[in-house]
Scaffold this motif. Structure first.
Motif, PDB file in Angstrom:
ATOM      1  N   LEU A  20       0.835  -1.201   0.000  1.00 58.03           N
ATOM      2  CA  LEU A  20       0.000   0.000   0.000  1.00 58.03           C
ATOM      3  C   LEU A  20       0.866   1.245   0.000  1.00 58.03           C
ATOM      4  CD1 LEU A  20      -2.684  -0.994   2.667  1.00 58.03           C
ATOM      5  CD2 LEU A  20      -2.584  -1.571   0.234  1.00 58.03           C
ATOM      6  N   SER A  21       0.371   2.280  -0.653  1.00 62.27           N
ATOM      7  CA  SER A  21       1.052   3.577  -0.675  1.00 62.27           C
ATOM      8  C   SER A  21       0.083   4.653  -0.221  1.00 62.27           C
ATOM      9  CB  SER A  21       1.545   3.911  -2.087  1.00 62.27           C
ATOM     10  OG  SER A  21       2.452   2.954  -2.558  1.00 62.27           O
ATOM     11  N   LEU A  31       7.861  16.269   9.446  1.00 59.55           N
ATOM     12  CA  LEU A  31       7.782  16.601  10.869  1.00 59.55           C
ATOM     13  C   LEU A  31       6.886  15.664  11.666  1.00 59.55           C
ATOM     14  CD1 LEU A  31       7.545  20.510  10.792  1.00 59.55           C
ATOM     15  CD2 LEU A  31       9.572  19.069  11.099  1.00 59.55           C
ATOM     16  N   TYR A  32       6.112  14.821  10.991  1.00 61.40           N
ATOM     17  CA  TYR A  32       5.071  14.082  11.691  1.00 61.40           C
ATOM     18  C   TYR A  32       5.226  12.569  11.542  1.00 61.40           C
ATOM     19  CZ  TYR A  32       2.793  18.540  12.221  1.00 61.40           C
ATOM     20  OH  TYR A  32       2.520  19.836  12.552  1.00 61.40           O
ATOM     21  N   PRO A  33       4.936  11.850  12.635  1.00 62.61           N
ATOM     22  CA  PRO A  33       4.837  10.396  12.508  1.00 62.61           C
ATOM     23  C   PRO A  33       3.618  10.051  11.658  1.00 62.61           C
ATOM     24  CG  PRO A  33       4.133  11.097  14.689  1.00 62.61           C
ATOM     25  CD  PRO A  33       4.676  12.306  14.011  1.00 62.61           C
ATOM     26  N   MET A  34       3.675   8.908  11.029  1.00 62.19           N
ATOM     27  CA  MET A  34       2.587   8.437  10.179  1.00 62.19           C
ATOM     28  C   MET A  34       2.087   7.086  10.668  1.00 62.19           C
ATOM     29  SD  MET A  34       2.045  10.715   7.828  1.00 62.19           S
ATOM     30  CE  MET A  34       1.010   9.733   6.745  1.00 62.19           C
ATOM     31  N   ASN A  35       0.804   6.877  10.497  1.00 61.83           N
ATOM     32  CA  ASN A  35       0.174   5.631  10.929  1.00 61.83           C
ATOM     33  C   ASN A  35      -0.620   4.998   9.801  1.00 61.83           C
ATOM     34  OD1 ASN A  35       0.436   5.692  14.088  1.00 61.83           O
ATOM     35  ND2 ASN A  35      -0.249   7.739  13.497  1.00 61.83           N
ATOM     36  N   TRP A  36      -0.775   3.697   9.890  1.00 60.47           N
ATOM     37  CA  TRP A  36      -1.771   2.959   9.107  1.00 60.47           C
ATOM     38  C   TRP A  36      -2.802   2.401  10.090  1.00 60.47           C
ATOM     39  CZ3 TRP A  36      -2.488   2.820   3.968  1.00 60.47           C
ATOM     40  CH2 TRP A  36      -1.422   3.167   3.129  1.00 60.47           C
ATOM     41  N   ARG A  72       8.727   4.921   4.969  1.00 58.31           N
ATOM     42  CA  ARG A  72       8.358   6.233   4.445  1.00 58.31           C
ATOM     43  C   ARG A  72       9.473   6.764   3.560  1.00 58.31           C
ATOM     44  NH1 ARG A  72       7.034   9.819   9.360  1.00 58.31           N
ATOM     45  NH2 ARG A  72       6.967  11.533   7.834  1.00 58.31           N
ATOM     46  N   ASP A  73       9.062   7.592   2.589  1.00 58.75           N
ATOM     47  CA  ASP A  73       9.994   8.303   1.726  1.00 58.75           C
ATOM     48  C   ASP A  73       9.675   9.781   1.895  1.00 58.75           C
ATOM     49  OD1 ASP A  73      11.360   9.556  -0.337  1.00 58.75           O
ATOM     50  OD2 ASP A  73      11.069   7.895  -1.727  1.00 58.75           O
ATOM     51  N   THR A  78       5.484  10.227   1.110  1.00 64.19           N
ATOM     52  CA  THR A  78       4.752   8.976   0.926  1.00 64.19           C
ATOM     53  C   THR A  78       5.108   7.992   2.033  1.00 64.19           C
ATOM     54  OG1 THR A  78       4.705   9.287  -1.471  1.00 64.19           O
ATOM     55  CG2 THR A  78       4.315   7.057  -0.651  1.00 64.19           C
ATOM     56  N   VAL A  79       4.091   7.308   2.527  1.00 63.81           N
ATOM     57  CA  VAL A  79       4.277   6.223   3.488  1.00 63.81           C
ATOM     58  C   VAL A  79       3.760   4.941   2.842  1.00 63.81           C
ATOM     59  CG1 VAL A  79       2.066   6.674   4.648  1.00 63.81           C
ATOM     60  CG2 VAL A  79       3.895   5.471   5.866  1.00 63.81           C
ATOM     61  N   TYR A  80       4.435   3.845   3.139  1.00 68.96           N
ATOM     62  CA  TYR A  80       4.111   2.551   2.541  1.00 68.96           C
ATOM     63  C   TYR A  80       3.758   1.540   3.621  1.00 68.96           C
ATOM     64  CZ  TYR A  80       6.739   4.682  -1.302  1.00 68.96           C
ATOM     65  OH  TYR A  80       7.186   5.536  -2.274  1.00 68.96           O
ATOM     66  N   LEU A  81       3.019   0.523   3.218  1.00 70.00           N
ATOM     67  CA  LEU A  81       2.779  -0.624   4.083  1.00 70.00           C
ATOM     68  C   LEU A  81       2.952  -1.870   3.228  1.00 70.00           C
ATOM     69  CD1 LEU A  81       1.994  -1.435   6.995  1.00 70.00           C
ATOM     70  CD2 LEU A  81      -0.354  -1.695   6.148  1.00 70.00           C
TER      71      LEU A  81
END
Length: 112
Positions: A20-21, A31-36, A72-73, A78-81
């Motif tokens: 997933l993207s 600056l921010y953490p990302m979640n799925w 993440r890139d 973009t964040v990936y799973l």
């Protein structure tokens, strides 16, 4: 306002893989953490994975630990799973999240 566009979902057989993207915009991604998160039919939305903003530290729900990988890139916002060893119970709509906002989600269906 933060906005997210998720993609990469689909139908896959048990044991299969999907990546997933989520492309983010409207805020300073680095600056921010990302979640799925994910939400299965008839169930509440549940947290799946998290990645920190700078060091890229990760954390996973017990149900996906060892099978899913978040990354993440920052250059592409973009964040990936990466999801391996998929099970029927992984069937859900998957959402990325940051700053209290969610995207529209992408459907993942695991079925033979």
């Amino acid at each position: 306002q933060a906005q997210f566009v998720e993609s990469g979902g689909g139908l896959v057989q048990p044991g299969g893989s999907l990546r997933l993207s989520c492309v983010a915009s409207g805020f300073t991604f680095t600056l921010y953490p990302m979640n799925w998160y994910r939400q299965a039919p008839g169930k509440e939305r549940e947290w799946v994975a998290r990645i920190s903003s700078i060091r890229g530290d990760t954390a996973y729900a017990d149900s996906v630990k060892g099978r899913f990988t978040i990354s993440r890139d920052n250059a592409k916002s973009t964040v990936y799973l990466q999801m391996n060893g998929l099970k029927p119970e992984d069937t859900a709509v998957y959402y990325c999240n940051a700053r209290g906002y969610f995207g529209q989600g992408t459907q993942v269906t695991v079925s033979s």
